[in-house]
Scaffold this active site. Structure first.
Site, mmCIF file in Angstrom:
data_model
loop_
_atom_site.group_PDB
_atom_site.id
_atom_site.type_symbol
_atom_site.label_atom_id
_atom_site.label_comp_id
_atom_site.label_asym_id
_atom_site.label_seq_id
_atom_site.Cartn_x
_atom_site.Cartn_y
_atom_site.Cartn_z
ATOM 1 N N HIS A 314 49.157 45.560 43.847
ATOM 2 C CA HIS A 314 48.665 45.909 45.228
ATOM 3 C C HIS A 314 49.239 46.097 46.270
ATOM 4 O O HIS A 314 49.560 45.772 47.153
ATOM 5 C CB HIS A 314 47.576 45.219 45.370
ATOM 6 C CG HIS A 314 46.842 44.849 43.928
ATOM 7 N ND1 HIS A 314 45.918 43.153 44.556
ATOM 8 C CD2 HIS A 314 46.042 45.268 43.399
ATOM 9 C CE1 HIS A 314 44.780 43.416 42.621
ATOM 10 N NE2 HIS A 314 45.232 44.668 42.866
ATOM 11 N N HIS A 358 40.681 42.799 45.839
ATOM 12 C CA HIS A 358 41.380 43.370 45.255
ATOM 13 C C HIS A 358 41.089 45.135 45.942
ATOM 14 O O HIS A 358 40.455 45.199 46.374
ATOM 15 C CB HIS A 358 40.445 44.223 43.850
ATOM 16 C CG HIS A 358 40.175 42.536 42.879
ATOM 17 N ND1 HIS A 358 40.604 43.078 41.382
ATOM 18 C CD2 HIS A 358 40.785 41.298 42.909
ATOM 19 C CE1 HIS A 358 40.634 41.447 40.845
ATOM 20 N NE2 HIS A 358 40.912 40.734 41.806
#
Length: 380
Positions: A314, A358
């Site tokens: 990420h 997320h």
């Protein structure tokens, strides 16, 4: 109304009828028939070119690209934007392209003999990522997916089932449940990096098989993996090009677990997961921690954390957004690149802090916001 973001629940997946719904088969698919859209495949952006500008601010409205399947000897092509270039290459690719174009920290560009067209010290700095740590427990019985994943025949049968009618365990997400939790406030010796008392510091992801990117599954045994991911890391890394060759991967230093808070939070996530798995509800299933997860002393847990932690992929923040008048950062609130004209960045590299989630949803929100600004629908 303040929403409670802590606790355990079902994972919300962007899937439909056994198939992942990505930005490609939703946003892009809906736009594919537009006459003003051309998608060039097998292309590698080499750099942006500075073009003539009526002001003293360098304009970057030309993009040079080449065949993305080869590393040398291929012809280059240049396209000229009539209005703007929008760079969306992600938190690794975006700073790489900026640096190759002469937009970056002079300390990074000058040693490579790249003319510094815009001295932007924060390009490639502020790299933030969510550290991921697989915590594995041995379990009883054979209800996990380990036996299926070990057996090529069973696994191929599952693939064939999915290919035929999009059913079976492959049609589902790998992870169906997750949880969000906080570190005890008494252990936080810095300003709380979370967004508030109802916001998590770490995440727990429950996986019904051995999931470790660095270590292959043992030849026997069944396992439960409870992944912990630090959602509010305070460590910061860098992305720097190593040469003027766009095909050379940049030097990426995630600089993970370099602050006391990050190590403490990961240690506490391990302790919380072990308490969770030791609850009476698991007594007829969980045998116990596997390997070094059995450590109990803080120093031993810290060593386990450092040995096994990797990335959840990420990356964020390498072209961070700041206020228009700030000399820090890389882009303005309207996504324009400071010190330039004709250039915007729209990807997760512009976020100054990583979301405690997320990033798929946040990056869609970011893109929608940018689209409205670019179209002039939203005024700043």
């Amino acid at each position: 109304m303040i929403q409670q973001a802590l606790g355990t629940g079902w994972v919300q997946s962007t899937m439909s009828k056994g198939v992942r719904q990505s930005s490609s088969n939703t946003y892009l698919a809906n736009a594919n028939t537009r006459p003003n859209l051309t998608v060039v495949i097998n292309a590698m952006v080499v750099k942006l070119l500075s073009t003539a500008s009526p002001s003293k601010v360098p304009a970057f409205r030309s993009v040079v690209f080449t065949d993305g399947r080869s590393t040398s000897g291929t012809p280059t092509f240049t396209v000229q934007a009539t209005k703007e270039v929008i760079l969306s290459a992600g938190s690794i690719g975006t700073p790489q392209i900026l640096q190759l174009s002469g937009i970056g920290n002079s300390a990074d560009l000058t040693p490579l003999n790249i003319p510094v067209l815009v001295n932007s010290p924060m390009v490639g700095r502020n790299l933030i990522d969510h550290p991921l740590l697989p915590n594995i427990f041995s379990v009883k019985g054979n209800d996990s997916y380990d036996d299926t994943l070990r057996d090529p025949v069973q696994f191929q049968n599952a693939i064939n089932q999915w290919a035929a009618n999009k059913t079976g365990f492959i049609s589902n997400n790998l992870i169906n449940h997750y949880g969000f939790a906080r570190v005890n406030s008494s252990l936080i010796t810095i300003p709380d990096p979370s967004s508030g008392p109802n916001s998590p510091h770490f995440e727990m992801l429950f996986v019904n098989f051995w999931l470790d990117f660095a270590v292959s599954v043992p030849s026997t045994g069944n396992f439960l993996t409870i992944v912990s991911s630090l959602l509010t890391p305070t460590s910061r890394g860098t992305v720097k090009i190593r040469s003027t060759n766009p095909f050379d991967a940049p030097s990426i230093d995630p600089h993970m677990l370099t602050t006391d808070f990050d190590v403490t939070a990961m240690r506490e996530s391990v302790k919380a997961i072990k308490r969770f798995a030791a609850a009476p509800a698991w007594s007829d299933y969980v045998i116990g921690p596997f390997g070094n997860l059995s450590a109990t002393a803080d120093a031993d847990i810290d060593a386990y954390v450092r040995q096994r932690t990797t990335t959840i992929f990420h990356p964020t923040g390498t072209a961070s957004m700041t206020s228009k008048n700030s000399t820090n950062g890389v882009v303005n609130p309207d996504f324009t690149v400071k010190g330039t004209s004709g250039l915007r960045i729209v990807d997760l590299s512009v976020l100054p802090f990583i979301p405690a989630s997320h990033p798929q949803g946040p990056v869609y929100l970011l893109a929608e916001r940018a689209a409205d600004i670019i179209k002039g629908i939203v005024s700043l």
